[in-house]
Design a protein around this motif. Structure first.
Motif, PDB file in Angstrom:
ATOM      1  N   GLU A  85       0.835  -1.200   0.000  1.00  0.00           N
ATOM      2  CA  GLU A  85       0.000   0.000   0.000  1.00  0.00           C
ATOM      3  C   GLU A  85       0.875   1.256   0.000  1.00  0.00           C
ATOM      4  OE1 GLU A  85      -3.969   1.679   2.277  1.00  0.00           O
ATOM      5  OE2 GLU A  85      -2.590   0.385   3.375  1.00  0.00           O
ATOM      6  N   ALA A  86       1.954   1.227   0.781  1.00  0.00           N
ATOM      7  CA  ALA A  86       2.860   2.371   0.832  1.00  0.00           C
ATOM      8  C   ALA A  86       3.566   2.576  -0.503  1.00  0.00           C
ATOM      9  CB  ALA A  86       3.882   2.177   1.949  1.00  0.00           C
ATOM     10  N   LEU A  87       3.934   1.497  -1.158  1.00  0.00           N
ATOM     11  CA  LEU A  87       4.583   1.613  -2.459  1.00  0.00           C
ATOM     12  C   LEU A  87       3.641   2.246  -3.483  1.00  0.00           C
ATOM     13  CD1 LEU A  87       6.695   1.071  -4.662  1.00  0.00           C
ATOM     14  CD2 LEU A  87       5.779  -1.270  -4.825  1.00  0.00           C
ATOM     15  N   VAL A  88       2.404   1.794  -3.520  1.00  0.00           N
ATOM     16  CA  VAL A  88       1.451   2.342  -4.482  1.00  0.00           C
ATOM     17  C   VAL A  88       1.178   3.814  -4.184  1.00  0.00           C
ATOM     18  CG1 VAL A  88      -0.907   2.182  -5.377  1.00  0.00           C
ATOM     19  CG2 VAL A  88       0.434   0.100  -5.001  1.00  0.00           C
ATOM     20  N   ALA A  89       1.111   4.170  -2.916  1.00  0.00           N
ATOM     21  CA  ALA A  89       0.928   5.578  -2.550  1.00  0.00           C
ATOM     22  C   ALA A  89       2.110   6.409  -3.022  1.00  0.00           C
ATOM     23  CB  ALA A  89       0.756   5.705  -1.034  1.00  0.00           C
ATOM     24  N   ARG A  90       3.298   5.845  -2.921  1.00  0.00           N
ATOM     25  CA  ARG A  90       4.493   6.543  -3.408  1.00  0.00           C
ATOM     26  C   ARG A  90       4.419   6.748  -4.922  1.00  0.00           C
ATOM     27  NH1 ARG A  90      10.657   4.031  -3.666  1.00  0.00           N
ATOM     28  NH2 ARG A  90      11.541   5.727  -4.929  1.00  0.00           N
ATOM     29  N   ILE A  91       4.054   5.701  -5.654  1.00  0.00           N
ATOM     30  CA  ILE A  91       3.935   5.816  -7.111  1.00  0.00           C
ATOM     31  C   ILE A  91       2.899   6.872  -7.474  1.00  0.00           C
ATOM     32  CG2 ILE A  91       3.239   4.608  -9.223  1.00  0.00           C
ATOM     33  CD1 ILE A  91       4.321   2.030  -7.943  1.00  0.00           C
ATOM     34  N   SER A  92       1.773   6.836  -6.802  1.00  0.00           N
ATOM     35  CA  SER A  92       0.717   7.811  -7.090  1.00  0.00           C
ATOM     36  C   SER A  92       1.199   9.233  -6.853  1.00  0.00           C
ATOM     37  CB  SER A  92      -0.508   7.513  -6.217  1.00  0.00           C
ATOM     38  OG  SER A  92      -1.546   8.424  -6.493  1.00  0.00           O
ATOM     39  N   ALA A  93       1.914   9.442  -5.757  1.00  0.00           N
ATOM     40  CA  ALA A  93       2.407  10.789  -5.429  1.00  0.00           C
ATOM     41  C   ALA A  93       3.472  11.255  -6.416  1.00  0.00           C
ATOM     42  CB  ALA A  93       2.959  10.800  -4.007  1.00  0.00           C
ATOM     43  N   GLU A  94       4.354  10.357  -6.799  1.00  0.00           N
ATOM     44  CA  GLU A  94       5.465  10.739  -7.669  1.00  0.00           C
ATOM     45  C   GLU A  94       5.076  10.823  -9.140  1.00  0.00           C
ATOM     46  OE1 GLU A  94       9.035   8.788  -4.892  1.00  0.00           O
ATOM     47  OE2 GLU A  94       8.543   7.899  -6.847  1.00  0.00           O
ATOM     48  N   GLN A  95       4.003  10.124  -9.528  1.00  0.00           N
ATOM     49  CA  GLN A  95       3.624  10.058 -10.946  1.00  0.00           C
ATOM     50  C   GLN A  95       2.234  10.651 -11.203  1.00  0.00           C
ATOM     51  OE1 GLN A  95       5.976   9.176 -12.964  1.00  0.00           O
ATOM     52  NE2 GLN A  95       7.339   8.497 -11.309  1.00  0.00           N
ATOM     53  N   ASP A  96       1.777  11.537 -10.315  1.00  0.00           N
ATOM     54  CA  ASP A  96       0.475  12.190 -10.490  1.00  0.00           C
ATOM     55  C   ASP A  96      -0.657  11.195 -10.701  1.00  0.00           C
ATOM     56  OD1 ASP A  96       1.607  14.772 -10.289  1.00  0.00           O
ATOM     57  OD2 ASP A  96       2.185  14.726 -12.406  1.00  0.00           O
ATOM     58  N   GLY A  97      -0.610  10.127  -9.931  1.00  0.00           N
ATOM     59  CA  GLY A  97      -1.682   9.140  -9.975  1.00  0.00           C
ATOM     60  C   GLY A  97      -1.612   8.177 -11.131  1.00  0.00           C
ATOM     61  N   ARG A  98      -0.537   8.200 -11.866  1.00  0.00           N
ATOM     62  CA  ARG A  98      -0.444   7.383 -13.088  1.00  0.00           C
ATOM     63  C   ARG A  98       0.250   6.045 -12.839  1.00  0.00           C
ATOM     64  NH1 ARG A  98       0.551   9.413 -19.150  1.00  0.00           N
ATOM     65  NH2 ARG A  98       0.286   7.373 -20.156  1.00  0.00           N
ATOM     66  N   LEU A  99      -0.368   4.979 -13.306  1.00  0.00           N
ATOM     67  CA  LEU A  99       0.247   3.663 -13.395  1.00  0.00           C
ATOM     68  C   LEU A  99      -0.353   2.982 -14.614  1.00  0.00           C
ATOM     69  CD1 LEU A  99       2.167   1.522 -12.201  1.00  0.00           C
ATOM     70  CD2 LEU A  99       0.195   0.601 -10.952  1.00  0.00           C
ATOM     71  N   ASP A 100       0.463   2.739 -15.616  1.00  0.00           N
ATOM     72  CA  ASP A 100      -0.013   2.180 -16.872  1.00  0.00           C
ATOM     73  C   ASP A 100       0.116   0.668 -16.949  1.00  0.00           C
ATOM     74  OD1 ASP A 100      -0.404   4.770 -18.562  1.00  0.00           O
ATOM     75  OD2 ASP A 100       1.587   4.991 -17.673  1.00  0.00           O
ATOM     76  N   LEU A 101       1.066   0.122 -16.218  1.00  0.00           N
ATOM     77  CA  LEU A 101       1.350  -1.305 -16.345  1.00  0.00           C
ATOM     78  C   LEU A 101       1.748  -1.882 -15.003  1.00  0.00           C
ATOM     79  CD1 LEU A 101       1.977  -3.875 -18.044  1.00  0.00           C
ATOM     80  CD2 LEU A 101       4.263  -2.917 -18.430  1.00  0.00           C
ATOM     81  N   LEU A 102       1.087  -2.958 -14.621  1.00  0.00           N
ATOM     82  CA  LEU A 102       1.449  -3.722 -13.434  1.00  0.00           C
ATOM     83  C   LEU A 102       1.872  -5.109 -13.882  1.00  0.00           C
ATOM     84  CD1 LEU A 102       1.606  -4.506 -10.422  1.00  0.00           C
ATOM     85  CD2 LEU A 102      -0.854  -5.010 -10.538  1.00  0.00           C
TER      86      LEU A 102
END
Length: 303
Positions: A85-102
């Protein structure tokens, strides 16, 4: 190579289990295509996981950057929901909520796999640890990462497995883990379809992981010598082949047409035209049909 020629420039990926093997190959191929790649796992410069392998997430991330993307190392135990959960929150904060591929590539089950005994002679605690490591980690990671994709109504989930058929894989808990991962892709595809997010399962053929090379006493430069010990190794593929399959899927604007399917490198290279690192196009299914089917039976139809 200029940025505009990179098919995944501007895309953000999370490769869970990107330290080594197929995960590392995927991370590097995504980097070569221009993506920003979060490389997560337990093996870090700060300390090894219980696998006690030398590869680290920092090394993979550095190679992603060297390949042309941006690699970001994140030490995470994917069996721990709070860390994911902390990792995803970090990605969201650093990438303006963007995640294209898991990419769910967490495994680490080799030392837990009992190839010698049937279920009724196996240790249950060890078997359940394997499932926790190889299946629960994928579920946990998707649970926290998928909201970033559904919010933007786009994205791709790749569940890395072994085999894309219903064929028994030689050991009860190993088979259950790898078959379950395929079902994770099917289930996620069904729930994600209204959000235009795709989910697929993907298998390599005979993968030349670092551990396999070590087992045969060869390197990636001398891998062909390993065929003297195992003739099937002559038809193996490097992690780059799996990586290029994932990169091709991620760049395909029509990937939703494949959502819910169990795919393989040996089928995708024909469609997308990618090659292995040495320019070849390994086809383990063709090798199986030509050399192994009489002894082990048909590989089976893709699920």
């Amino acid at each position: 190579m200029t940025t505009h020629t990179l098919p995944l420039a501007g895309r953000v990926a999370l490769v869970a289990g990107g330290t080594r093997g197929g995960g590392r190959g995927i991370a590097l191929a995504l980097g070569a295509a221009g993506a920003t790649v979060y490389v997560s796992g337990r093996s870090s410069a700060a300390g090894r996981s219980d696998l006690d392998r030398p590869e680290t997430i920092e090394e993979t991330a550095a190679r992603v950057t060297a390949a042309g993307g941006r690699g970001i190392a994140a030490r995470v135990d994917h069996s721990r929901p709070d860390e994911v959960e902390a990792l995803v929150a970090r990605i969201s904060a650093e990438q303006d909520g963007r995640l294209d591929l898991l990419v769910n590539c967490v495994w680490g089950g080799d030392p837990l796999t009992d190839w010698e005994h049937p279920l009724w002679e196996q240790d249950l605690d060890t078997g359940f640890r394997l499932l926790r490591q190889a299946v629960d980690t994928h579920v946990i990671t998707s649970r926290f990462a998928l909201p970033l994709m559904t919010a933007r109504r786009s994205g791709l989930v790749v569940e890395v497995t072994d085999g894309n058929t219903a064929r028994y894989r030689g050991s009860f808990f190993y088979d259950l883990a790898k078959s379950s991962v395929i079902r994770l892709a099917v289930a996620q595809a069904a729930e994600l379809r209204p959000y235009d997010v795709a989910a697929v399962a993907l298998t390599p053929g005979f993968l030349r992981s670092e551990a396999m090379l070590d087992h045969l006493g060869v390197t990636e430069a001398t891998w062909r010598e390993g065929a003297a010990q195992d003739p099937n190794f002559a038809h193996s593929e490097s992690p780059a082949y799996l990586g290029r399959a994932v990169a091709a899927l991620a760049a395909d604007p029509d990937v939703m047409a494949k959502s819910g399917r169990a795919l393989a490198t040996w089928g995708l290279y024909r469609e997308y035209g990618f090659t292995d690192a040495d320019g070849t196009q390994p086809d383990f299914a063709a090798h199986w049909a030509a050399r192994l089917e009489d002894e082990f039976g048909p590989l089976g139809e893709a699920l």
